[in-house]
Design a protein around this motif. Structure first.
Motif, PDB file in Angstrom:
ATOM      1  N   ARG A 371      -0.215  -1.698 -11.247  1.00 11.70           N
ATOM      2  CA  ARG A 371       0.813  -0.754 -10.814  1.00 11.70           C
ATOM      3  C   ARG A 371       0.687  -0.453  -9.324  1.00 11.70           C
ATOM      4  NH1 ARG A 371       1.846   5.289 -13.434  1.00 11.70           N
ATOM      5  NH2 ARG A 371       3.704   5.801 -12.167  1.00 11.70           N
ATOM      6  N   THR A 372      -0.542  -0.226  -8.877  1.00  6.22           N
ATOM      7  CA  THR A 372      -0.767   0.069  -7.455  1.00  6.22           C
ATOM      8  C   THR A 372      -0.410  -1.126  -6.580  1.00  6.22           C
ATOM      9  OG1 THR A 372      -2.553   1.609  -8.012  1.00  6.22           O
ATOM     10  CG2 THR A 372      -2.489   0.773  -5.754  1.00  6.22           C
ATOM     11  N   SER A 373      -0.816  -2.337  -7.000  1.00  5.85           N
ATOM     12  CA  SER A 373      -0.530  -3.552  -6.225  1.00  5.85           C
ATOM     13  C   SER A 373       0.968  -3.766  -6.064  1.00  5.85           C
ATOM     14  CB  SER A 373      -1.160  -4.768  -6.912  1.00  5.85           C
ATOM     15  OG  SER A 373      -2.563  -4.685  -6.912  1.00  5.85           O
ATOM     16  N   LEU A 374       1.709  -3.622  -7.161  1.00  3.73           N
ATOM     17  CA  LEU A 374       3.160  -3.794  -7.091  1.00  3.73           C
ATOM     18  C   LEU A 374       3.801  -2.730  -6.199  1.00  3.73           C
ATOM     19  CD1 LEU A 374       4.105  -4.761 -10.766  1.00  3.73           C
ATOM     20  CD2 LEU A 374       4.438  -6.159  -8.718  1.00  3.73           C
ATOM     21  N   ARG A 375       3.278  -1.507  -6.289  1.00  5.67           N
ATOM     22  CA  ARG A 375       3.826  -0.440  -5.465  1.00  5.67           C
ATOM     23  C   ARG A 375       3.622  -0.750  -3.978  1.00  5.67           C
ATOM     24  NH1 ARG A 375       1.832   5.348  -7.094  1.00  5.67           N
ATOM     25  NH2 ARG A 375       3.040   4.749  -8.946  1.00  5.67           N
ATOM     26  N   ILE A 376       2.440  -1.263  -3.632  1.00  5.62           N
ATOM     27  CA  ILE A 376       2.163  -1.628  -2.242  1.00  5.62           C
ATOM     28  C   ILE A 376       3.070  -2.775  -1.790  1.00  5.62           C
ATOM     29  CG2 ILE A 376       0.424  -2.568  -0.663  1.00  5.62           C
ATOM     30  CD1 ILE A 376       0.044   0.370  -1.475  1.00  5.62           C
ATOM     31  N   LEU A 377       3.315  -3.721  -2.674  1.00  5.61           N
ATOM     32  CA  LEU A 377       4.210  -4.838  -2.341  1.00  5.61           C
ATOM     33  C   LEU A 377       5.629  -4.349  -2.086  1.00  5.61           C
ATOM     34  CD1 LEU A 377       2.917  -7.494  -4.906  1.00  5.61           C
ATOM     35  CD2 LEU A 377       2.780  -7.671  -2.412  1.00  5.61           C
ATOM     36  N   TYR A 378       6.111  -3.446  -2.931  1.00  2.94           N
ATOM     37  CA  TYR A 378       7.460  -2.885  -2.735  1.00  2.94           C
ATOM     38  C   TYR A 378       7.542  -2.131  -1.407  1.00  2.94           C
ATOM     39  CZ  TYR A 378       8.355  -3.768  -7.731  1.00  2.94           C
ATOM     40  OH  TYR A 378       8.530  -4.350  -8.963  1.00  2.94           O
ATOM     41  N   ILE A 379       6.561  -1.271  -1.167  1.00  3.28           N
ATOM     42  CA  ILE A 379       6.572  -0.455   0.052  1.00  3.28           C
ATOM     43  C   ILE A 379       6.464  -1.339   1.287  1.00  3.28           C
ATOM     44  CG2 ILE A 379       5.289   1.276   1.375  1.00  3.28           C
ATOM     45  CD1 ILE A 379       4.492   2.551  -1.313  1.00  3.28           C
ATOM     46  N   SER A 380       5.562  -2.319   1.237  1.00  2.00           N
ATOM     47  CA  SER A 380       5.356  -3.212   2.384  1.00  2.00           C
ATOM     48  C   SER A 380       6.616  -4.018   2.691  1.00  2.00           C
ATOM     49  CB  SER A 380       4.195  -4.161   2.108  1.00  2.00           C
ATOM     50  OG  SER A 380       2.998  -3.454   1.890  1.00  2.00           O
ATOM     51  N   SER A 381       7.285  -4.489   1.640  1.00  2.00           N
ATOM     52  CA  SER A 381       8.532  -5.232   1.833  1.00  2.00           C
ATOM     53  C   SER A 381       9.574  -4.369   2.526  1.00  2.00           C
ATOM     54  CB  SER A 381       9.080  -5.717   0.484  1.00  2.00           C
ATOM     55  OG  SER A 381       8.199  -6.622  -0.138  1.00  2.00           O
ATOM     56  N   PHE A 382       9.704  -3.128   2.052  1.00  2.00           N
ATOM     57  CA  PHE A 382      10.691  -2.222   2.634  1.00  2.00           C
ATOM     58  C   PHE A 382      10.350  -1.902   4.086  1.00  2.00           C
ATOM     59  CE2 PHE A 382      12.217   2.045   3.646  1.00  2.00           C
ATOM     60  CZ  PHE A 382      13.583   1.871   3.413  1.00  2.00           C
ATOM     61  N   VAL A 383       9.077  -1.636   4.353  1.00  2.00           N
ATOM     62  CA  VAL A 383       8.661  -1.265   5.708  1.00  2.00           C
ATOM     63  C   VAL A 383       8.856  -2.429   6.680  1.00  2.00           C
ATOM     64  CG1 VAL A 383       6.680  -0.648   7.145  1.00  2.00           C
ATOM     65  CG2 VAL A 383       7.055   0.530   4.970  1.00  2.00           C
ATOM     66  N   MET A 384       8.403  -3.631   6.303  1.00  2.00           N
ATOM     67  CA  MET A 384       8.557  -4.789   7.187  1.00  2.00           C
ATOM     68  C   MET A 384      10.031  -5.108   7.417  1.00  2.00           C
ATOM     69  SD  MET A 384       5.653  -5.913   8.326  1.00  2.00           S
ATOM     70  CE  MET A 384       6.073  -7.583   8.874  1.00  2.00           C
ATOM     71  N   GLY A 385      10.830  -5.044   6.367  1.00  2.00           N
ATOM     72  CA  GLY A 385      12.259  -5.296   6.519  1.00  2.00           C
ATOM     73  C   GLY A 385      12.916  -4.272   7.425  1.00  2.00           C
ATOM     74  N   SER A 386      12.543  -3.008   7.253  1.00  2.00           N
ATOM     75  CA  SER A 386      13.134  -1.939   8.061  1.00  2.00           C
ATOM     76  C   SER A 386      12.741  -2.072   9.532  1.00  2.00           C
ATOM     77  CB  SER A 386      12.687  -0.567   7.531  1.00  2.00           C
ATOM     78  OG  SER A 386      13.101  -0.389   6.184  1.00  2.00           O
ATOM     79  N   ILE A 387      11.465  -2.377   9.779  1.00  2.00           N
ATOM     80  CA  ILE A 387      11.025  -2.556  11.170  1.00  2.00           C
ATOM     81  C   ILE A 387      11.750  -3.745  11.806  1.00  2.00           C
ATOM     82  CG2 ILE A 387       9.069  -3.103  12.663  1.00  2.00           C
ATOM     83  CD1 ILE A 387       7.269  -1.631  10.710  1.00  2.00           C
ATOM     84  N   SER A 388      11.947  -4.805  11.016  1.00  2.00           N
ATOM     85  CA  SER A 388      12.630  -5.987  11.559  1.00  2.00           C
ATOM     86  C   SER A 388      14.074  -5.668  11.952  1.00  2.00           C
ATOM     87  CB  SER A 388      12.602  -7.131  10.550  1.00  2.00           C
ATOM     88  OG  SER A 388      13.444  -6.870   9.440  1.00  2.00           O
TER      89      SER A 388
END
Length: 490
Positions: A371-388
């Motif tokens: 659960r934690t790993s998937l949550r980090i993947l979701y958050i990281s995807s959103f953050v990297m996409g938003s910064i881009s």
């Protein structure tokens, strides 16, 4: 110029269909392994099409026809180096990644040279992906703004949010399956465009061929040995090193190798994705050459502001919106978006994987649950996409977005390829020797990129990689690692 209703329908069907299909993977049971590698069960042909679609960004879609329209087929030499790089990847790189117990390409560097190498390479990768995604979104927005009057910031925001939506929720399966569809759309659109151009020429392909031969449009460039010009040899060597970096050490590609069912299937995906790019890139060069002949025959159709060769990149988009029949215009605009979206979605997913594997698990929580790993993947995807998206907006107003991207890519790549090659071919190399090699390589990349060495800027990665290997190798002869370290890598 405005879309016809049919064009708008075609375009919206593509965008809504892509996002909807990608998001559908979120509603299927997903584990961390599913999200990152598809649990190693993805068909090789899908992975191959994904590799191909990732390779063909919107930069290629617009720049390759512009290059052949403006000059000749010198840029096609880049594609000729792909089979060599693909063979090296199949023979040496891919088996290593499938053996190590990590979905991160940079775990190998930690095994060889320590944690510093893994952290260094992963940070360089993340910075490269941010620059890449931002540049693609901005360059994608330019022709849309010029010919449809759409706002550049809104195009960047729309493209970024659409890609974030399905790549964040659907994981690698959403990315590779949408890539496969986008690759097909891309090829169909480009073929339809070339056929339309040739059909409108009085003499068809024979006329295009005759005029192009007379004016040297099929030339692959000078075969001289100058290192300061874009000769055949400079582009060939540059292409070899760039393609080695792509197929050998780029996390975006490594995850696809891990998504295959076996080494044999992974090899098939590499060969399909790499070899398919060669005829498709040839197709884009043919489009540019055909457009050159077309606007010589119908010179009155080309606006004065596009007559100068400095505007060559805009000629293809102009032809799309002014000449193509209704419906095909919408398909071509969808194809341009497909080229951009496939590359961005790949960068979002692979960046999230790097953040989880190379940073979160190293600094914060070593063994997170599912659960934690998937949550980090979701958050990281959103953050990297938003910064881009922010990076793409920051590109707005630069003198040359493409040159800015090339400069940033050279700097952020940081000679990672050289570090991998040192680990691969010099198994007893010391950590300090590798570090000194990287410093020398980054220095050479900087000197070439900023014009302090009298060579073509494309050779930055070549000289940087060679400096890492030579300096690392020479210091490796002088500084010896303890015997127990050497025995571990025999």
């Amino acid at each position: 110029m405005d879309f016809s209703n049919l064009d708008l329908i075609v375009f919206l069907i593509y965008v809504i269909g892509t996002v909807g299909f990608g998001v559908s993977f979120y509603f299927r049971k997903q584990s961390t392994s599913d999200y990152i590698t598809g649990s190693g069960k993805i068909p090789s042909w899908v992975l191959g099409m994904s590799i191909f679609a990732t390779y063909v960004s919107s930069i290629s879609f617009l720049a390759l026809p512009g290059a052949s329209y403006q000059s000749n087929w010198n840029g096609f030499v880049f594609s000729l180096s792909i089979p060599i790089a693909a063979w090296i990847a199949v023979r040496f790189f891919m088996p290593i990644y499938r053996k190590i117990n990590s979905p991160s390409a940079y775990a190998y560097l930690e095994q060889r040279f320590g944690l510093w190498a893994r952290v260094y390479a992963s940070i360089c990768y993340l910075l490269t992906q941010l620059a890449r995604m931002g540049a693609i979104m901005y360059l994608l927005a330019l022709p849309m703004e010029a010919f449809f009057g759409w706002s550049i910031p809104w195009i960047i925001l729309f493209t970024g949010l659409a890609v974030i939506c399905y790549s964040m929720l659907g994981g690698i399966k959403a990315v590779v399956w949408t890539d496969a569809i986008q690759g097909v759309i891309l090829i169909i659109g480009a073929l339809g465009c070339l056929i339309t151009i040739l059909n409108q020429l009085p003499g068809g392909w024979l006329q295009a061929q005759s005029v192009a031969l007379e004016q040297g449009k099929f030339s692959l460039g000078s075969f001289g040995l100058s290192l300061s010009e874009s000769t055949f040899w400079v582009i060939l060597v540059y292409g070899l090193f760039i393609n080695l970096q792509n197929f050998g050490v780029d996390q975006s590609y490594i995850q696809r190798y891990l998504g295959a069912k076996s080494d044999k299937e992974a090899s098939k995906s590499i060969w399909l994705g790499s070899l398919l790019y060669i005829p498709v890139s040839l197709l884009f060069f043919m489009i540019g050459t055909a457009l050159f002949v077309y606007f010589q025959v119908y010179d009155e159709l080309l606006p004065a502001e596009l007559g100068a060769f400095e505007s060559a990149d805009k000629v293809f988009p102009y032809f799309i919106v002014s000449t193509l029949p209704s419906g095909l215009t919408g398909l071509m605009v969808a194809a341009i978006f497909a080229a951009g979206m496939s590359t961005i979605s790949t960068s979002v997913n692979s960046s999230a994987t790097v953040i989880l594997e190379d940073h979160f698990k190293k600094y914060i929580l070593k063994n997170p649950n599912e659960r934690t790993s998937l949550r980090i993947l979701y958050i990281s995807s959103f953050v990297m996409g938003s910064i881009s998206i922010g990076v793409g907006l920051a590109f707005n107003g630069v003198v040359s977005a493409l040159e800015t991207w090339w400069a940033l890519a050279s700097i952020f790549s940081g000679g990672i390829l050289g570090l991998f090659l040192l680990g691969l071919f010099r198994p007893t190399l010391t950590k300090i020797s590798a570090l000194l090699g990287v410093i020398a390589g980054v220095l050479h990349i900087g000197l070439v990129s900023w014009g302090y060495l009298p060579v073509h800027k494309n050779l930055a990665i070549v000289l940087g990689t060679m400096a890492i290997i030579l300096v690392g190798f020479l210091f490796g002869l002088i500084v010896k690692e303890p015997r127990d370290f050497q025995e571990n890598y025999r």
